[in-house]
Write an enzyme that holds these catalytic residues in place. Structure first.
Site, short mmCIF file in Angstrom:
data_model
loop_
_atom_site.label_atom_id
_atom_site.label_comp_id
_atom_site.label_asym_id
_atom_site.label_seq_id
_atom_site.Cartn_x
_atom_site.Cartn_y
_atom_site.Cartn_z
CB SER A 1 75.79 -33.14 72.20
OG SER A 1 75.55 -31.86 71.43
CD GLU B 1 67.33 -29.48 74.18
OE1 GLU B 1 68.03 -29.94 74.81
OE2 GLU B 1 67.45 -29.66 72.64
CG ASP C 1 66.68 -35.89 72.88
OD1 ASP C 1 66.34 -36.84 72.18
OD2 ASP C 1 67.24 -34.76 72.23
CB ALA D 1 76.54 -36.39 65.48
CD GLU E 1 64.46 -40.50 65.77
OE1 GLU E 1 64.37 -40.11 66.72
OE2 GLU E 1 64.96 -41.69 65.44
CG HIS E 2 60.29 -36.56 63.98
ND1 HIS E 2 60.48 -35.06 64.31
CD2 HIS E 2 61.46 -36.98 63.14
CE1 HIS E 2 61.48 -34.48 63.67
NE2 HIS E 2 62.08 -35.82 62.96
CB THR E 3 56.90 -41.21 68.52
OG1 THR E 3 58.01 -41.56 68.94
CG2 THR E 3 56.73 -41.81 66.91
P1 ADP Z 1 72.49 -32.30 69.39
O1 ADP Z 1 71.95 -32.71 70.55
O2 ADP Z 1 72.19 -33.50 68.30
O3 ADP Z 1 74.04 -32.78 69.44
P2 ADP Z 1 71.72 -29.73 69.07
O4 ADP Z 1 71.56 -28.65 68.14
O5 ADP Z 1 70.50 -30.37 69.99
O6 ADP Z 1 72.39 -31.15 68.59
O7 ADP Z 1 72.79 -29.41 70.56
C1 ADP Z 1 74.11 -28.77 70.16
C2 ADP Z 1 74.01 -27.50 70.92
O8 ADP Z 1 74.41 -28.01 72.33
C3 ADP Z 1 75.66 -27.03 70.44
O9 ADP Z 1 75.54 -26.06 69.38
C4 ADP Z 1 75.90 -26.36 72.02
O10 ADP Z 1 75.29 -25.09 71.96
C5 ADP Z 1 75.20 -26.99 73.15
N1 ADP Z 1 76.38 -28.32 73.49
C6 ADP Z 1 76.54 -29.43 73.47
N2 ADP Z 1 77.60 -30.07 73.98
C7 ADP Z 1 78.23 -28.97 74.48
C8 ADP Z 1 79.43 -28.87 75.14
N3 ADP Z 1 80.35 -29.92 75.41
N4 ADP Z 1 79.86 -27.57 75.58
C9 ADP Z 1 79.08 -26.59 75.26
N5 ADP Z 1 77.93 -26.70 74.78
C10 ADP Z 1 77.46 -27.70 74.10
MG MG Z 2 69.73 -31.82 70.86
#
Ligand code: ADP
Ligand code: MG
Length: 399
Positions: A138, A176, A188, A134, A44-46
């Site tokens: 995502s 990103e 990721d 989370a 992590e963080h690597t």
């Molecule tokens: P993680 O990647 O850990 O879930 P992040 O803060 O890096 O958290 O990314 C989350 C952001 O990605 C959300 O706030 C949103 O802007 C975008 N995102 C993720 N999934 C979706 C989705 N299904 N529809 C629209 N935006 C999304």
């Molecule tokens: Mg993310």
């Protein structure tokens, strides 16, 4: 209430995203693509230190339905919350011009154009069962699913081999970093596009090379649980950047390109004056070594050792890197108390998720234990997922 949260089947994801597309645009999409979230086993963080990490792709995927347009416009709709839509010219999707979810969902269009791909106008609907914010990525799931769809519609099938997938992962990292403005490393997107089912992905962030590590939990009578603490990590953006900045500063002070080059941790620490920077470096260097050791332990089925390495990783992230939080510490402690072989926070930290490696026979007890511990501390009820190492993103319905 069940302790378990299920991921969608592909059939359910396709149904959901097609319905969303039809409702928003009154037409059928040309194709459907999906790409998964990920969870990092260790390391992590690597990534931004040229190090090693070991993610697995989750069964949780983001589904994208897309149609090509004949003009140069883009329309985006997401099933997030109450549903949101955006429309504009393709050129408007650029760093500084779009933010929030549009930057994540549209960003790959800009990054692909920068990479020389002739991106067509498009309509896209996005539907996801990857928990948002989370620590399960995502963000990469959505970028990679959109990236796969756009390259496909542009007639550029770079997803057919790992070289092309590595290229697309880099494009999505650029989206990103530059469009969404999140200074994340490459783990990721690599996991979302390059992982294989039943394997963990050993990613060398120095050169982007990968090795597929067989991760046969089922045969070993084990399960990997993901414990989403429900504590949001979105407020921690500044902290993430600050950790990166201290690593970069330490590398300069040590005259190395990245902290990966540090092999003698004690000698390196002796050359650093600042106590905080010393602890940051100690985390990164020892964490990279733990990845190698974890791969070796998993290779010979020494799951006790693998668990110990996860525990050591958590302590290092909590005490030296200071990116844990009470929700994560409670979840990790409760998982171990309930019989997990090992547990650690995963992802960037400050909330998000923890993972626990458990014997299948104690999975229910661990899930129950973490929920009870959170309740006893007055914390939000964690959501527990089973993380079967799953496949990378792909086209599900050909255009
Ligand atoms: P993680 O990647 O850990 O879930 P992040 O803060 O890096 O958290 O990314 C989350 C952001 O990605 C959300 O706030 C949103 O802007 C975008 N995102 C993720 N999934 C979706 C989705 N299904 N529809 C629209 N935006 C999304
Ligand atoms: Mg993310």
């Amino acid at each position: 209430m069940s302790e378990w949260q299920q991921s969608w089947t592909d059939a359910a994801g396709i149904r959901s995203v097609r319905g969303l597309f039809r409702d928003a645009f009154g037409a059928e999409p040309h194709g459907v693509w999906a790409s998964p979230g990920r969870v990092n086993l260790i390391g992590e963080h690597t990534d931004y230190n040229g190090g090693l990490c070991l993610p697995v792709a989750l069964p949780h995927r983001t589904y994208v339905a897309m149609a090509r347009r004949t003009d140069r416009r883009a329309r985006l709709t997401t099933g997030l919350e109450d549903g949101r839509t955006w429309s504009g010219d393709l050129k408007e999707i650029a760093p500084g011009s779009v933010d929030d979810w549009v930057a994540y969902c549209g960003g790959p269009a800009w990054a692909l154009r920068q990479a020389g791909v002739d991106v067509p106008g498009f309509d896209v609907a996005i539907s996801s069962c990857v928990p948002l914010g989370a620590g399960l990525s995502s963000s990469a799931a959505v970028e990679c699913a959109v990236g796969l769809a756009l390259t496909h519609l542009a007639g550029c099938r770079r997803d057919r081999d790992d070289t092309g997938r590595a290229w697309l992962a880099d494009v999505c990292v650029r989206a990103e970093n530059e469009v969404a403005g999140a200074p994340t490393g490459g783990m990721d997107q690599a996991a979302s596009l390059r992982a294989q089912a039943g394997h963990a992905l050993l990613l060398d962030c120095l050169d982007g090379s990968v090795e597929q590590i067989p991760f046969g939990l089922e045969a070993a009578g084990l399960e990997l649980l993901v414990i989403d603490t429900q504590a949001s990590h979105s407020l921690a953006d500044g902290q993430y950047g600050a950790r990166r900045a201290s690593c970069d500063a330490a590398a300069r002070e040590l005259s190395v390109a990245t902290l990966r080059e540090v092999t003698d941790v004690d000698a390196a620490l002796a050359r650093l004056d600042d106590e905080v920077v010393r602890r940051r470096v100690r985390h990164v260097v020892t964490e990279i070594a733990r990845v190698t050791e974890f791969v070796a332990a998993a290779g010979i089925g020494d799951w006790t050792r693998a668990g110990q390495l996860m525990n050591a990783s958590h302590r290092s992230l909590r005490d030296d890197y200071e990116v844990s939080c009470v929700e994560l510490d409670v979840a990790v402690g409760a998982a171990l108390d309930a019989g997990a072989l090992g547990a650690r926070m995963t992802g960037g930290g400050f909330g998000g998720s923890a993972i626990a490696l458990v014997r299948s026979s104690s999975a229910d007890a661990v899930a129950r234990g973490v929920r009870q511990a959170a309740a006893a501390r007055g914390l939000a009820a964690p959501v527990v997922h089973r993380a079967t190492p799953s496949a990378a993103g792909e086209c599900l319905i050909e255009p």
